[in-house]
Design a protein around this motif. Structure first.
Motif, PDB file in Angstrom:
ATOM      1  N   ARG A   1       0.821  -1.217   0.000  1.00 34.60           N
ATOM      2  CA  ARG A   1       0.000   0.000   0.000  1.00 34.60           C
ATOM      3  C   ARG A   1       0.856   1.270   0.000  1.00 34.60           C
ATOM      4  O   ARG A   1       0.349   2.363   0.222  1.00 34.60           O
ATOM      5  CB  ARG A   1      -0.939  -0.001   1.213  1.00 34.60           C
ATOM      6  CG  ARG A   1      -2.027  -1.070   1.135  1.00 34.60           C
ATOM      7  CD  ARG A   1      -2.996  -0.967   2.292  1.00 34.60           C
ATOM      8  NE  ARG A   1      -2.362  -1.334   3.558  1.00 34.60           N
ATOM      9  CZ  ARG A   1      -2.243  -2.571   3.992  1.00 34.60           C
ATOM     10  NH1 ARG A   1      -2.718  -3.572   3.267  1.00 34.60           N
ATOM     11  NH2 ARG A   1      -1.655  -2.838   5.146  1.00 34.60           N
ATOM     12  N   THR A   2       2.143   1.134  -0.227  1.00 42.27           N
ATOM     13  CA  THR A   2       3.030   2.289  -0.256  1.00 42.27           C
ATOM     14  C   THR A   2       3.395   2.653  -1.688  1.00 42.27           C
ATOM     15  O   THR A   2       3.338   1.815  -2.594  1.00 42.27           O
ATOM     16  CB  THR A   2       4.320   2.003   0.534  1.00 42.27           C
ATOM     17  OG1 THR A   2       5.048   0.952  -0.127  1.00 42.27           O
ATOM     18  CG2 THR A   2       3.992   1.567   1.964  1.00 42.27           C
ATOM     19  N   GLN A   3       3.790   3.929  -1.872  1.00 47.22           N
ATOM     20  CA  GLN A   3       4.201   4.374  -3.205  1.00 47.22           C
ATOM     21  C   GLN A   3       5.489   3.707  -3.634  1.00 47.22           C
ATOM     22  O   GLN A   3       5.692   3.396  -4.808  1.00 47.22           O
ATOM     23  CB  GLN A   3       4.380   5.892  -3.207  1.00 47.22           C
ATOM     24  CG  GLN A   3       4.686   6.482  -4.576  1.00 47.22           C
ATOM     25  CD  GLN A   3       3.603   6.185  -5.590  1.00 47.22           C
ATOM     26  OE1 GLN A   3       2.418   6.371  -5.317  1.00 47.22           O
ATOM     27  NE2 GLN A   3       3.989   5.695  -6.772  1.00 47.22           N
ATOM     28  N   SER A   4       6.382   3.444  -2.660  1.00 50.57           N
ATOM     29  CA  SER A   4       7.651   2.806  -3.012  1.00 50.57           C
ATOM     30  C   SER A   4       7.418   1.400  -3.556  1.00 50.57           C
ATOM     31  O   SER A   4       8.109   0.970  -4.492  1.00 50.57           O
ATOM     32  CB  SER A   4       8.580   2.767  -1.797  1.00 50.57           C
ATOM     33  OG  SER A   4       7.992   2.042  -0.734  1.00 50.57           O
ATOM     34  N   TYR A   5       6.439   0.693  -2.977  1.00 57.17           N
ATOM     35  CA  TYR A   5       6.123  -0.650  -3.491  1.00 57.17           C
ATOM     36  C   TYR A   5       5.581  -0.545  -4.921  1.00 57.17           C
ATOM     37  O   TYR A   5       5.965  -1.319  -5.801  1.00 57.17           O
ATOM     38  CB  TYR A   5       5.104  -1.351  -2.600  1.00 57.17           C
ATOM     39  CG  TYR A   5       4.730  -2.731  -3.108  1.00 57.17           C
ATOM     40  CD1 TYR A   5       5.448  -3.859  -2.714  1.00 57.17           C
ATOM     41  CD2 TYR A   5       3.681  -2.912  -4.009  1.00 57.17           C
ATOM     42  CE1 TYR A   5       5.134  -5.123  -3.197  1.00 57.17           C
ATOM     43  CE2 TYR A   5       3.355  -4.167  -4.499  1.00 57.17           C
ATOM     44  CZ  TYR A   5       4.082  -5.267  -4.080  1.00 57.17           C
ATOM     45  OH  TYR A   5       3.761  -6.507  -4.569  1.00 57.17           O
ATOM     46  N   ALA A   6       4.674   0.415  -5.145  1.00 61.56           N
ATOM     47  CA  ALA A   6       4.097   0.589  -6.478  1.00 61.56           C
ATOM     48  C   ALA A   6       5.189   0.905  -7.495  1.00 61.56           C
ATOM     49  O   ALA A   6       5.172   0.395  -8.626  1.00 61.56           O
ATOM     50  CB  ALA A   6       3.049   1.701  -6.451  1.00 61.56           C
ATOM     51  N   ASN A   7       6.148   1.736  -7.088  1.00 65.32           N
ATOM     52  CA  ASN A   7       7.254   2.065  -7.993  1.00 65.32           C
ATOM     53  C   ASN A   7       8.105   0.831  -8.300  1.00 65.32           C
ATOM     54  O   ASN A   7       8.491   0.597  -9.444  1.00 65.32           O
ATOM     55  CB  ASN A   7       8.126   3.155  -7.369  1.00 65.32           C
ATOM     56  CG  ASN A   7       7.442   4.506  -7.356  1.00 65.32           C
ATOM     57  OD1 ASN A   7       6.504   4.745  -8.112  1.00 65.32           O
ATOM     58  ND2 ASN A   7       7.898   5.400  -6.491  1.00 65.32           N
ATOM     59  N   LEU A   8       8.418   0.070  -7.248  1.00 64.43           N
ATOM     60  CA  LEU A   8       9.229  -1.127  -7.462  1.00 64.43           C
ATOM     61  C   LEU A   8       8.493  -2.126  -8.349  1.00 64.43           C
ATOM     62  O   LEU A   8       9.110  -2.798  -9.191  1.00 64.43           O
ATOM     63  CB  LEU A   8       9.581  -1.780  -6.123  1.00 64.43           C
ATOM     64  CG  LEU A   8      10.490  -3.012  -6.215  1.00 64.43           C
ATOM     65  CD1 LEU A   8      11.844  -2.642  -6.815  1.00 64.43           C
ATOM     66  CD2 LEU A   8      10.681  -3.653  -4.849  1.00 64.43           C
ATOM     67  N   LEU A   9       7.183  -2.232  -8.175  1.00 59.58           N
ATOM     68  CA  LEU A   9       6.390  -3.135  -9.009  1.00 59.58           C
ATOM     69  C   LEU A   9       6.502  -2.739 -10.472  1.00 59.58           C
ATOM     70  O   LEU A   9       6.639  -3.595 -11.359  1.00 59.58           O
ATOM     71  CB  LEU A   9       4.931  -3.116  -8.556  1.00 59.58           C
ATOM     72  CG  LEU A   9       3.995  -4.147  -9.200  1.00 59.58           C
ATOM     73  CD1 LEU A   9       4.432  -5.564  -8.865  1.00 59.58           C
ATOM     74  CD2 LEU A   9       2.556  -3.920  -8.723  1.00 59.58           C
ATOM     75  N   ASP A  10       6.481  -1.433 -10.743  1.00 54.82           N
ATOM     76  CA  ASP A  10       6.652  -0.953 -12.122  1.00 54.82           C
ATOM     77  C   ASP A  10       8.035  -1.309 -12.655  1.00 54.82           C
ATOM     78  O   ASP A  10       8.187  -1.690 -13.819  1.00 54.82           O
ATOM     79  CB  ASP A  10       6.455   0.567 -12.175  1.00 54.82           C
ATOM     80  CG  ASP A  10       4.990   0.968 -12.054  1.00 54.82           C
ATOM     81  OD1 ASP A  10       4.121   0.110 -12.303  1.00 54.82           O
ATOM     82  OD2 ASP A  10       4.724   2.137 -11.711  1.00 54.82           O
ATOM     83  N   ILE A  11       9.042  -1.181 -11.803  1.00 59.27           N
ATOM     84  CA  ILE A  11      10.413  -1.481 -12.220  1.00 59.27           C
ATOM     85  C   ILE A  11      10.581  -2.970 -12.524  1.00 59.27           C
ATOM     86  O   ILE A  11      11.270  -3.357 -13.473  1.00 59.27           O
ATOM     87  CB  ILE A  11      11.405  -1.039 -11.126  1.00 59.27           C
ATOM     88  CG1 ILE A  11      11.414   0.482 -11.009  1.00 59.27           C
ATOM     89  CG2 ILE A  11      12.808  -1.566 -11.401  1.00 59.27           C
ATOM     90  CD1 ILE A  11      12.173   1.013  -9.807  1.00 59.27           C
ATOM     91  N   CYS A  12       9.939  -3.811 -11.718  1.00 60.52           N
ATOM     92  CA  CYS A  12      10.111  -5.266 -11.862  1.00 60.52           C
ATOM     93  C   CYS A  12       9.252  -5.871 -12.957  1.00 60.52           C
ATOM     94  O   CYS A  12       9.500  -7.015 -13.375  1.00 60.52           O
ATOM     95  CB  CYS A  12       9.775  -5.950 -10.530  1.00 60.52           C
ATOM     96  SG  CYS A  12      10.940  -5.603  -9.194  1.00 60.52           S
ATOM     97  N   ARG A  13       8.259  -5.153 -13.420  1.00 59.41           N
ATOM     98  CA  ARG A  13       7.318  -5.727 -14.384  1.00 59.41           C
ATOM     99  C   ARG A  13       8.037  -6.190 -15.648  1.00 59.41           C
ATOM    100  O   ARG A  13       8.739  -5.430 -16.299  1.00 59.41           O
ATOM    101  CB  ARG A  13       6.231  -4.705 -14.724  1.00 59.41           C
ATOM    102  CG  ARG A  13       5.109  -5.271 -15.596  1.00 59.41           C
ATOM    103  CD  ARG A  13       3.952  -4.311 -15.710  1.00 59.41           C
ATOM    104  NE  ARG A  13       3.215  -4.200 -14.452  1.00 59.41           N
ATOM    105  CZ  ARG A  13       3.181  -3.121 -13.682  1.00 59.41           C
ATOM    106  NH1 ARG A  13       3.852  -2.040 -14.041  1.00 59.41           N
ATOM    107  NH2 ARG A  13       2.483  -3.106 -12.567  1.00 59.41           N
TER     108      ARG A  13
END
Length: 261
Positions: free
Chosen positions: A171-183
């Motif tokens: 639920r954090t922005q850092s997680y969302a960013n990392l998810l975009d990077i790992c996709r």
């Protein structure tokens, strides 16, 4: 078809004696084999692929670096998991050399790597990977995920996340960013504590390389359903209940064994 069968039957040769001799004297199906020998045979058949993989990989080690068999085995096993599931946890306890195991894993891979780590460890990662002969990599602080996204991640094939447990809260922005990077990348999660608070910690990290409703982990095709069922069972227990800890342990082993199968 019947005529052909009858023709071949007339031309056939009785091999019963040879067959029985082979079974009795040239296989493991006889009463001369000791239980321990049968156990070793079973283990070999189960691990034959991993044993042969290990034989094919001879790592490069820096001068004076101790050659530790368990690190080579871990790196070999990690590559197999990474190839199969697009992600892997390197979750040895503190002090066993997860950075070095990561370097040995990267020696086996072709492509460009991005390492995301705490800012105080960026120089350590750069030095360690360089010492192990890794050249096609970049290291960025986990506080600069926005910067990484702005630069673009298309050039990376592999993402290494050090202290991956920091991204257990989706639920954090850092997680969302990392998810975009790992996709669309192959993901290597380095952490001594993949589970800190609840099993959702593991679920969040798994989603960095696995589709929640279309998992490729054997026996767990739907991660959302799997963890939802687990939460329901867990909610009925007190944290002081021995069954509570047993359930967490069993579930962690279930996921681990499924990935390693």
């Amino acid at each position: 078809a019947e005529m052909q069968f009858n023709k071949l039957w007339k031309e056939s040769v009785d091999i019963s004696t040879d067959f029985i001799d082979t079974i009795q004297n040239k296989t493991w199906l006889n009463d001369q084999i000791k239980p321990y020998e049968l156990y070793l045979k079973l283990i070999y058949e189960y691990l034959e692929e991993d044993i042969n993989l290990a034989d094919k990989f001879e790592p490069f080690l820096p001068d004076g670096f101790m050659k530790l068999i368990y690190q080579k085995q871990a790196a070999t096993q990690a590559k197999k998991i990474l190839d199969s599931y697009n992600g892997v946890f390197l979750a040895d306890v503190v002090g066993l050399g997860k950075t070095f195991i990561t370097a040995l894993l990267l020696q086996q891979l072709q492509g460009r790597t991005l390492v995301v780590c705490p800012p105080v460890l960026t120089e350590y990662w750069k030095g360690s990977l360089f010492d192990f002969g890794i050249r096609s990599f970049e290291v960025e602080s986990l506080g600069k995920l926005d910067h990484i996204i702005r630069k673009g991640v298309d050039r990376y094939d592999y993402i290494v996340v050090d202290e991956a447990h920091r991204f257990r809260n989706e639920r954090t922005q850092s997680y969302a960013n990392l998810l975009d990077i790992c996709r669309g990348k192959k993901v290597i999660l380095v952490t001594a504590t993949p589970l800190n608070n609840t099993v959702d910690d593991i679920f969040a990290q798994l989603k960095l390389f696995q589709a929640p409703k279309n998992s490729t982990i054997p026996g767990i095709p739907n991660l959302e359903k799997y963890f939802s069922t687990f939460r329901t069972r867990l909610a009925k227990l007190e944290k002081t209940d021995p069954e509570y800890k047993k359930l967490i342990k069993d579930t962690s082993n279930d996921i681990r064994n499924s990935i390693l199968r």
